[in-house]
Design an enzyme around this catalytic site. Structure first.
Site, mmCIF file in Angstrom:
data_model
loop_
_atom_site.group_PDB
_atom_site.id
_atom_site.type_symbol
_atom_site.label_atom_id
_atom_site.label_comp_id
_atom_site.label_asym_id
_atom_site.label_seq_id
_atom_site.Cartn_x
_atom_site.Cartn_y
_atom_site.Cartn_z
ATOM 1 N N SER A 214 -117.145 -1.750 -1.218
ATOM 2 C CA SER A 214 -116.187 -1.308 -0.204
ATOM 3 C C SER A 214 -115.025 -2.301 -0.218
ATOM 4 O O SER A 214 -115.227 -3.505 -0.043
ATOM 5 C CB SER A 214 -116.863 -1.293 1.174
ATOM 6 O OG SER A 214 -116.039 -0.643 2.106
ATOM 7 N N CYS A 341 -120.644 -1.851 12.438
ATOM 8 C CA CYS A 341 -120.702 -0.393 12.464
ATOM 9 C C CYS A 341 -121.302 0.104 13.767
ATOM 10 O O CYS A 341 -121.242 1.273 14.080
ATOM 11 C CB CYS A 341 -121.469 0.113 11.263
ATOM 12 S SG CYS A 341 -120.671 -0.452 9.761
HETATM 13 N N1 PLP Z 1 -123.272 -1.873 3.115
HETATM 14 C C1 PLP Z 1 -123.075 -3.092 3.647
HETATM 15 C C2 PLP Z 1 -123.967 -4.227 3.251
HETATM 16 C C3 PLP Z 1 -122.054 -3.299 4.572
HETATM 17 O O1 PLP Z 1 -121.855 -4.511 5.089
HETATM 18 C C4 PLP Z 1 -121.242 -2.197 4.949
HETATM 19 C C5 PLP Z 1 -120.209 -2.369 5.995
HETATM 20 O O2 PLP Z 1 -120.393 -3.153 6.924
HETATM 21 C C6 PLP Z 1 -121.467 -0.951 4.352
HETATM 22 C C7 PLP Z 1 -122.500 -0.828 3.449
HETATM 23 C C8 PLP Z 1 -120.630 0.242 4.700
HETATM 24 O O3 PLP Z 1 -119.287 0.022 4.334
HETATM 25 P P1 PLP Z 1 -118.105 0.983 4.844
HETATM 26 O O4 PLP Z 1 -118.206 0.992 6.343
HETATM 27 O O5 PLP Z 1 -116.877 0.325 4.358
HETATM 28 O O6 PLP Z 1 -118.351 2.322 4.279
#
Ligand code: PLP
Length: 403
Positions: A214, A341
């Protein structure tokens, strides 16, 4: 970040790198659609393809195996469904969406919820326990793979592994786990989101059949990410977003050219600064020493385990994260209490819960995450705010006990 605010929440989003901003502004000035064959279209296409090379280089992958997405969440959803399809393709006659999926409870919601939403039959969702250090052990994975064989004999399972945890920074032994998974014919997908700029990212050494990234975690813009496949033939069998055939038929829709250009520039920037991780580690060591001096009973989650050099997840008995976050914010310090999130709300961390960490520590867990441009004075400011909060708590406790 300087005097105005101390931004210590890089694991939620890293500030936009100046090179990414510049690349995005240049891309926004282009009128063309990257699928158009005229000069304007070709100019936009050139930016997308240059970024594809940069993202591939970041993980030591092949340019043609990069698929741009709207971020890691989209990538995880696509890969989980595609991984199941891939396993089903290897085993014809199997009902669609019926490959066992193995994942640990410390995974990000993007992975956990994508598995939940995949509509797997009973017994096909196989949780991998983690030990007290937050690690998936070889034994746990072997047991999970045996459970997969029992529920779906002959079907290659899909194993999700997290390179490093966003809340604790704990790094999983991905290469060893991937080797074990491959010995059992499993497909391995790695969530490498927290890796860039913080740890080495050689895809082949990791043993990932596919990984995802990301951009906003390493200086690119929000809302853009990528899947990188290890080999051309492990591509998604079908488009996961049907449309105009973009991204080599795997993800339809006009590309987010500015976002992709920003991601490419950020990838280039972190790739040329590999020494940043060492500097982060030194700063983190000093920060944790100071934390220990402030509060002898501080608990640093994952202390003694291999962790990202920019992350400290700590709790101090009696200091509730919900109140502490507000106090930090009022003092101009941006930290987090776990996954952004779930932001807006401070809720108990599923990651710490999966590690078997007791409720009082979970409820007090505060995450400080930094980056190469974080000035030491920002960490001083965080420590000063914490000292003030602890003094206030002592005063309250004393006045209550005196009453
Ligand atoms: N995986 C991990 C380890 C993350 O830290 C995050 C975001 O915090 C994600 C997946 C998801 O990323 P995005 O919200 O940019 O889709």
């Amino acid at each position: 970040m300087g005097a105005e605010r101390a931004y210590l929440d890089w694991n939620a989003t890293a500030p936009l790198h100046p090179a990414a901003r510049e690349a995005m502004l240049a891309a926004l000035a282009l009128p063309g659609n990257p699928s158009s064959i005229h000069a304007e279209g070709r100019a936009a296409r050139a930016l997308v393809e240059a970024a594809r090379r940069d993202v591939a280089a970041l993980v030591g992958g092949e340019t043609e195996n990069v698929v741009f997405t709207s971020g890691a969440t989209e990538a995880a959803n696509a890969l989980i469904r595609a991984g199941i399809q891939l396993a089903c393709a290897i085993h014809p006659g199997l009902a669609p969406l019926a490959a066992p999926v193995l994942a640990a409870g410390i995974e990000h919601a993007a992975v956990i919820q994508a598995i939940e939403a995949a509509g797997l039959p009973a017994g096909y969702r196989i949780p991998l326990p983690v030990d007290a250090a937050g690690l998936v052990t070889a034994e746990a994975l072997a047991d999970g793979l045996a459970a997969a064989r029992a529920v779906a004999p002959g079907v290659p399972p899909l194993v999700l592994l997290q390179l490093a945890n966003n809340e604790t920074g704990i790094i999983q032994p991905v290469p060893a786990l991937a080797t074990l998974a491959h010995e059992q014919g499993a497909v391995v997908v790695v969530d490498a989101v927290q890796g860039p700029g913080r740890m080495p990212l050689a895809m082949a050494a990791m043993g990932a059949d596919a990984l995802f990234l990301s951009a906003h975690k390493f200086g690119g813009p929000k809302g853009v990410g990528a899947i990188v496949f290890a080999r051309g033939e492990t591509r998604l069998s079908r488009a996961f977003i049907a449309g105009g055939g973009q991204e080599r038929g795997q993800r339809g829709g006009t590309e987010n050219v500015a976002g992709i250009a920003g991601m490419g520039a950020a990838a280039r920037a972190v790739l040329v600064a590999p020494e940043a991780a060492q500097a982060l580690n030194q700063v983190r060591g000093e920060f944790e020493n100071r934390l220990n001096r402030l509060a002898k009973d501080v608990v640093v989650v994952g202390e003694g385990v291999s962790r990202l050099p920019n992350t400290t997840c700590f709790a101090i008995p009696g200091l509730a994260a919900a109140q502490a976050l507000i106090a930090f914010d009022l003092d101009g310090v941006a930290v987090s209490s776990g996954s952004a999130c779930s932001s807006g709300k401070v809720k108990s961390s599923h990651v710490l819960e999966a590690m078997g960490i007791a409720a009082p520590v979970r409820e007090g867990a505060i995450r400080v995450s930094t980056g190469p441009t974080t000035p030491w004075q920002d960490l001083e400011r965080c420590l000063a705010s914490l000292e003030k909060q602890l003094a206030r708590r002592r005063a309250t406790t004393n006045s209550v006990s005196a009453a």
